[in-house]
Design a protein around this motif. Structure first.
Motif, PDB file in Angstrom:
ATOM      1  N   ILE A   1      -6.577  -0.533  -0.125  1.00 17.37           N
ATOM      2  CA  ILE A   1      -7.118   0.205   0.962  1.00 17.37           C
ATOM      3  C   ILE A   1      -6.879   2.490   0.381  1.00 17.37           C
ATOM      4  CG2 ILE A   1      -4.612   2.087   2.072  1.00 17.37           C
ATOM      5  CD1 ILE A   1      -4.063  -0.927   2.809  1.00 17.37           C
ATOM      6  N   MET A   2      -7.382   2.858   1.324  1.00 13.36           N
ATOM      7  CA  MET A   2      -8.249   3.929   0.390  1.00 13.36           C
ATOM      8  C   MET A   2      -6.568   4.938   0.726  1.00 13.36           C
ATOM      9  SD  MET A   2      -8.378   7.905   2.044  1.00 13.36           S
ATOM     10  CE  MET A   2      -7.356   7.501   2.498  1.00 13.36           C
TER      11      MET A   2
ATOM     12  N   LEU B   1      -5.942  14.165   7.583  1.00  8.68           N
ATOM     13  CA  LEU B   1      -6.799  12.915   7.714  1.00  8.68           C
ATOM     14  C   LEU B   1      -6.830  11.952   6.512  1.00  8.68           C
ATOM     15  CD1 LEU B   1     -10.400  12.450   7.805  1.00  8.68           C
ATOM     16  CD2 LEU B   1     -11.336  14.062   6.250  1.00  8.68           C
ATOM     17  N   ARG B   2      -5.901  12.485   5.066  1.00 11.88           N
ATOM     18  CA  ARG B   2      -6.183  11.446   4.432  1.00 11.88           C
ATOM     19  C   ARG B   2      -4.981  10.301   5.547  1.00 11.88           C
ATOM     20  NH1 ARG B   2      -3.337  12.958  -0.466  1.00 11.88           N
ATOM     21  NH2 ARG B   2      -3.187  10.915  -1.007  1.00 11.88           N
TER      22      ARG B   2
ATOM     23  N   ALA C   1      -7.003   7.650   7.440  1.00 14.88           N
ATOM     24  CA  ALA C   1      -7.399   6.423   7.313  1.00 14.88           C
ATOM     25  C   ALA C   1      -6.824   5.411   6.494  1.00 14.88           C
ATOM     26  CB  ALA C   1      -8.899   7.385   6.456  1.00 14.88           C
ATOM     27  N   PHE C   2      -5.906   6.139   5.527  1.00 11.11           N
ATOM     28  CA  PHE C   2      -4.550   5.127   5.331  1.00 11.11           C
ATOM     29  C   PHE C   2      -4.485   4.449   6.098  1.00 11.11           C
ATOM     30  CE2 PHE C   2      -0.590   4.054   4.221  1.00 11.11           C
ATOM     31  CZ  PHE C   2      -1.424   3.523   2.673  1.00 11.11           C
TER      32      PHE C   2
ATOM     33  N   LEU D   1      -9.245  10.581  -0.650  1.00  9.69           N
ATOM     34  CA  LEU D   1     -10.664  11.246  -0.513  1.00  9.69           C
ATOM     35  C   LEU D   1     -10.377  12.566  -0.523  1.00  9.69           C
ATOM     36  CD1 LEU D   1     -11.744  11.432   3.188  1.00  9.69           C
ATOM     37  CD2 LEU D   1      -9.180  10.971   2.984  1.00  9.69           C
TER      38      LEU D   1
ATOM     39  N   PHE E   1     -11.365  -8.147  10.893  1.00  4.49           N
ATOM     40  CA  PHE E   1     -10.021  -7.693  11.566  1.00  4.49           C
ATOM     41  C   PHE E   1     -10.805  -8.245  12.986  1.00  4.49           C
ATOM     42  CE2 PHE E   1     -10.630  -5.885   7.246  1.00  4.49           C
ATOM     43  CZ  PHE E   1      -9.256  -6.710   6.625  1.00  4.49           C
TER      44      PHE E   1
ATOM     45  N   ARG F   1      -6.559  18.379   5.735  1.00  3.48           N
ATOM     46  CA  ARG F   1      -6.844  17.770   4.629  1.00  3.48           C
ATOM     47  C   ARG F   1      -6.054  16.557   4.242  1.00  3.48           C
ATOM     48  NH1 ARG F   1      -6.065  16.340  -0.407  1.00  3.48           N
ATOM     49  NH2 ARG F   1      -8.124  15.361  -1.667  1.00  3.48           N
TER      50      ARG F   1
ATOM     51  N   PRO G   1       0.580  -1.299   0.278  1.00  6.59           N
ATOM     52  CA  PRO G   1      -0.237  -0.107  -0.219  1.00  6.59           C
ATOM     53  C   PRO G   1       1.383   1.748   0.362  1.00  6.59           C
ATOM     54  CG  PRO G   1      -0.766  -1.343   1.612  1.00  6.59           C
ATOM     55  CD  PRO G   1       0.384  -1.738   1.126  1.00  6.59           C
ATOM     56  N   ILE G   2       0.411   2.400  -0.877  1.00  6.69           N
ATOM     57  CA  ILE G   2       0.686   3.332  -1.120  1.00  6.69           C
ATOM     58  C   ILE G   2       0.271   4.527  -0.858  1.00  6.69           C
ATOM     59  CG2 ILE G   2       2.948   4.889  -2.307  1.00  6.69           C
ATOM     60  CD1 ILE G   2       3.655   1.723  -3.790  1.00  6.69           C
ATOM     61  N   LEU G   3       0.722   5.440  -0.238  1.00  9.15           N
ATOM     62  CA  LEU G   3       0.050   6.913   0.071  1.00  9.15           C
ATOM     63  C   LEU G   3       0.730   8.089  -0.660  1.00  9.15           C
ATOM     64  CD1 LEU G   3      -2.921   8.365   1.465  1.00  9.15           C
ATOM     65  CD2 LEU G   3      -1.213   9.096   3.195  1.00  9.15           C
TER      66      LEU G   3
ATOM     67  N   ASP H   1      -5.405   3.877   8.922  1.00  6.48           N
ATOM     68  CA  ASP H   1      -6.697   3.304  10.235  1.00  6.48           C
ATOM     69  C   ASP H   1      -6.373   1.676   9.296  1.00  6.48           C
ATOM     70  OD1 ASP H   1      -8.668   1.848  11.645  1.00  6.48           O
ATOM     71  OD2 ASP H   1     -10.222   3.077  10.487  1.00  6.48           O
ATOM     72  N   MET H   2      -6.336   1.553   7.430  1.00  7.61           N
ATOM     73  CA  MET H   2      -6.786   0.383   7.208  1.00  7.61           C
ATOM     74  C   MET H   2      -5.425  -0.516   7.069  1.00  7.61           C
ATOM     75  SD  MET H   2      -9.047   1.585   4.127  1.00  7.61           S
ATOM     76  CE  MET H   2     -10.130  -0.256   3.771  1.00  7.61           C
ATOM     77  N   VAL H   3      -4.652   0.348   6.886  1.00  5.77           N
ATOM     78  CA  VAL H   3      -3.023  -0.613   7.201  1.00  5.77           C
ATOM     79  C   VAL H   3      -2.730  -1.494   7.526  1.00  5.77           C
ATOM     80  CG1 VAL H   3      -0.491  -0.205   6.801  1.00  5.77           C
ATOM     81  CG2 VAL H   3      -1.786   1.346   4.791  1.00  5.77           C
TER      82      VAL H   3
ATOM     83  N   ASP I   1      -5.195  -2.299  10.240  1.00  5.88           N
ATOM     84  CA  ASP I   1      -6.289  -3.846  10.136  1.00  5.88           C
ATOM     85  C   ASP I   1      -5.634  -5.064   8.757  1.00  5.88           C
ATOM     86  OD1 ASP I   1      -8.383  -1.999  11.199  1.00  5.88           O
ATOM     87  OD2 ASP I   1      -9.474  -2.180   8.977  1.00  5.88           O
TER      88      ASP I   1
END
Lengths: 333, 252
Positions: B116-117, A316-317, A320-321, B120, B251, A313, A298-300, A323-325, A327
Motif C-alpha cells: 500500500i502507498m 493527498l497522502r 491515496a492511502f 508520495l 478489485f 500534501r 497497513p500503516i500510514l 483509496d488503496m486500503v 480496495d
C-alpha cells in the motif's frame, strides 16, 4: 480551588485528593483560537524553530495565562520537558516533576507515586477514595468508546475528545461527569454511521484535529484512538490500587508492552489500517520503524508541526492511502 | 475476463489488455492522435475501442493525465498513483519498495509498504527532470533518445535549472568542441541531479523505476549509487495501464 498545570497525564487522583484543580496545558493550547500566539511567545523567548510545537505551546500557555505551579513528566513522555521545566523556573513558576519509570517495574511505579503523594502531602487512603470516585467517570468514557467502535454512534473526533479530556477531567470531575451523561444519552439516539474503512489512530493526540472529519469524507472513520484511550485508563477494573492502575498503562513505557494492547485492539475492533501520527522533531517518529515491523496491518505515518489543520500534501497522502486500503476491505472484495 | 486499461499520459496514451490474469495486448499512441482519431465528445468523452485495435472488453479502467477532465464512458477512472503501484506490484511481485515513475512531464516518487502507498512526492511547476527534457536535448544533438541513453561516463557539467536554458548551455558546449559522448552523459547526469532532491526522503533498499525514462541506461546507472537494487520493469512505459488491468481484475 488552586489550579495546577500538567504537561501530560499524571496520577490526577493525587492532585484532586490534595485539593487542586488540574489543568492539562496541552488542551488549553490546542483548543485556543490563538494557539499560534503561544508558539510565538516561546520562539521569541528563544525556543528553537526545530523543536516540538506542543512544548512551545505549553510554555506559551504558562507565560500568557499566568500558570504559577506545574507538574512536568520528565520520564516516559517527552525528553524536552526537563528543559522546559528549567526555563519555566526562571519565571518563578513552581515546578514539580513526575516520572513513569523506564524499568516499568511495579515497585518502581509505586515508589514514584508515593513520592508524588508525599510532595502533595496526601495519604494513600484518600487517593484511593478519589480513584474509586473517578473510576465511575472512566466507566462512562468506556461507554462512549463502545458507542464508537461497536455502535457507530459517536464519531472518531468525539471519541478522541472525551477520552483525552480524562487527563484533567476538564478541571471539574462533577461537571464533566454530567456532560458525559448528556453525550451518552444523545449518542444513543443517533443513527449508526458505518464507513467502509475502520481506522485506528495511534500515536500522540494530533495538532491537526481536522483529520477525523477528513477521513470521513473518504469512506473511513476512526474507531480507535490509542493514546487518548490510554489516558482514560480503560482497564482500571483490573487494578487493585493506584499503583497497578498506572503500571497497566502503555503510553509511557516500552513499545513491546504497547504492542500487546495494540494487537488486541486491532483484532477486537476489526481495524483495516492505522494512521500513526507523530509530532515533528519528536523521538516517537523513530518508533514508526519498530511498529511497522511488528504489526501486520497497513500503516500510514503522518507528521504534524505548528499548524492545526492538515496540509494539502498530507491530505493527498491520506486520500491515496485510503483509496488503496478500500480496495482490500473485506466488504469490497 | 478481458480487462482493458488505458493510461492517458501527457505525451502518449498507453493501452493494455489482460485476458485471464496476464497481459495479452499492449499498444501506445500520441495523446493528440488518441483524442483526435479514437475519441468523440458528446457531453462525455467516448472511446471507439475498435480504432485502438480492441474488439471488445468486459471491464475498462482508465488513469492518467486525462482522468480528471475526461469521463470516458464505460471506464472507471482510478488515480494514477494507485495505478502505478498496482502495475509495479504485478510486474515485480514486490510489496515493499520505492517507486520512481518518470513520465513525459510528471514525476512520482511513491513509498510502498505492505503493498500500500504510504508516502508520495510529485513534481510541481517544472518538468525539467522528465522525459520531455531528454527529448528536447536529443533533438538539439540530433541523436536518438536510445543512443543518448547509453552514455554515462565523464559527463560534461550542465548547470541550468531550466530545460530551455539547458539547450543554450548545450549549444555552448558544442561550440567548445566537447565530445558527443560527454554531452550525452552530461544531459543524463543533469536529469539525475534534478531527480535526486525528490528521492532524498525516500530511503529504501529496492527502487522500481517506471515510465518512459526507465529505459534510459545511464539514469539506471546513476540511480544504482543510491539504492541497493534498481529493479527494471519488463514494461516500464505500460506500468500505469497494466496497473489499471490489475485493479480491474482484482478489485472491480
Amino acid at each position: 480551588m488552586k489550579k495546577i498545570g500538567i504537561t501530560t497525564t499524571v496520577p490526577v487522583e493525587v492532585l484532586i485528593a490534595a485539593g487542586y484543580e488540574p489543568v492539562d496545558l496541552n488542551n488549553i493550547f490546542v483548543t485556543s483560537t490563538e494557539y499560534e500566539n503561544y508558539i510565538d511567545i516561546a520562539e521569541r523567548d528563544g525556543f528553537p524553530k526545530s523543536s516540538c510545537a506542543w512544548i512551545k505551546g505549553i510554555y506559551g500557555v504558562c507565560i500568557q495565562e499566568g500558570i504559577d505551579e506545574i507538574i512536568g513528566v520528565v520520564e516516559g513522555d517527552c525528553s524536552n520537558t526537563k528543559s522546559l521545566l528549567e526555563v519555566l523556573s526562571l519565571h518563578n513558576i513552581k515546578i514539580h516533576s513526575f516520572s513513569f519509570p523506564h524499568s516499568h517495574r511495579l515497585e518502581d511505579v509505586k515508589k514514584e507515586i508515593q513520592k508524588f503523594m508525599n510532595i502533595f502531602n496526601v495519604s494513600e487512603k484518600v487517593v484511593e477514595e478519589v480513584r474509586i470516585q473517578l473510576n465511575t467517570i472512566r466507566e462512562k468514557v468506556k461507554e462512549i468508546d463502545e458507542l464508537t467502535y461497536i455502535d457507530g454512534k459517536i464519531t472518531g473526533f468525539e471519541n478522541h475528545l472525551y477520552q483525552v479530556s480524562l487527563s484533567d477531567f476538564n478541571g471539574s470531575p462533577e461537571a464533566f461527569s454530567n456532560e458525559l451523561d448528556n453525550v451518552i444519552a444523545s449518542g444513543k439516539n443517533r443513527e449508526s454511521v458505518n464507513k467502509a474503512i475502520r481506522l485506528g489512530y495511534i500515536g500522540v493526540p494530533p495538532m491537526t484535529g481536522d483529520i477525523y472529519d477528513y477521513v470521513e469524507n473518504h469512506n473511513a472513520h476512526f474507531v480507535y484512538n490509542e493514546v487518548q484511550r490510554e489516558f482514560a485508563f480503560p482497564r482500571y477494573k483490573k487494578a487493585a490500587n493506584i499503583y497497578e492502575q498506572y503500571y497497566d498503562y502503555t503510553y509511557p513505557y516500552d513499545n513491546e508492552y504497547r504492542l500487546k494492547e495494540l494487537k488486541k485492539q486491532i483484532e477486537d475492533r476489526q481495524l483495516d489500517a492505522l494512521v500513526h501520527y507523530t509530532q515533528a522533531f519528536c523521538h516517537r517518529a523513530i518508533e514508526d520503524i519498530y511498529l511497522k515491523s511488528q504489526l501486520d496491518i497497513p500503516i500510514l505515518h503522518i507528521e504534524g508541526d505548528k499548524i492545526n489543520r492538515l496540509d494539502a500534501r498530507t491530505k493527498l497522502r491520506i486520500e491515496a492511502f485510503l483509496d488503496m486500503v478500500y480496495d482490500r476491505c473485506p466488504s469490497n472484495i | 475476463m478481458r480487462v482493458l486499461g488505458i493510461d492517458l499520459g501527457s505525451r502518449e496514451v498507453k493501452i493494455a489488455m489482460f485476458d485471464g490474469d496476464g497481459l495479452v495486448f499492449k499498444d501506445k499512441m500520441s495523446t493528440m492522435s488518441f483524442y483526435k482519431e479514437c475519441c468523440s465528445f458528446d457531453g462525455i468523452l467516448k472511446v471507439d475501442v475498435s480504432k485502438i485495435g480492441i474488439d471488445g472488453f468486459d471491464v475498462g479502467i482508465s488513469t492518467g493525465y486525462g482522468r480528471n477532465n475526461t469521463d470516458l464512458s464505460r471506464f472507471k477512472a482510478i488515480n494514477e498513483i494507485k495505478a502505478h503501484v498496482y502495475g509495479a506490484r504485478f510486474q515485480t511481485g514486490l510489496d515493499d519498495f520505492i517507486l520512481l515513475d518518470i513520465g513525459g512531464q510528471d514525476i512520482k516518487v511513491v513509498k510502498v509498504e505492505k503493498g500500500i502507498m504510504t508516502d508520495l512526492e510529485l513534481n510541481e511547476k517544472c518538468a525539467a527532470s522528465c522525459g520531455r527534457y531528454l527529448e528536447n536535448m536529443a533533438s538539439v544533438l540530433e541523436v536518438s533518445l536510445d543512443e543518448m541513453s547509453g552514455f554515462y561516463e565523464n559527463p560534461v557539467t550542465l548547470n541550468s535549472t531550466c530545460a530551455v536554458f539547458s539547450e543554450s548551455e548545450l549549444i555552448g558546449k558544442i561550440a567548445e568542441g566537447v565530445s558527443l559522448e560527454a554531452m550525452c552523459a552530461g544531459i543524463n547526469f543533469s536529469l539525475y541531479q534534478r531527480l535526486r532532491p525528490m528521492l532524498t526522503k525516500f530511503k529504501g533498499k529496492k527502487l522500481v523505476v517506471s515510465g518512459g525514462v526507465a529505459n534510459n541506461k545511464a539514469i539506471h546507472k546513476f540511480l544504482k549509487r543510491d539504492y541497493e537494487e534498481v529493479v527494471t520493469l519488463a514494461e516500464p512505459q505500460w506500468n500505469g495501464a497494466i496497473g489499471c488491468c490489475y485493479y480491474g481484475l482484482k478489485f472491480f
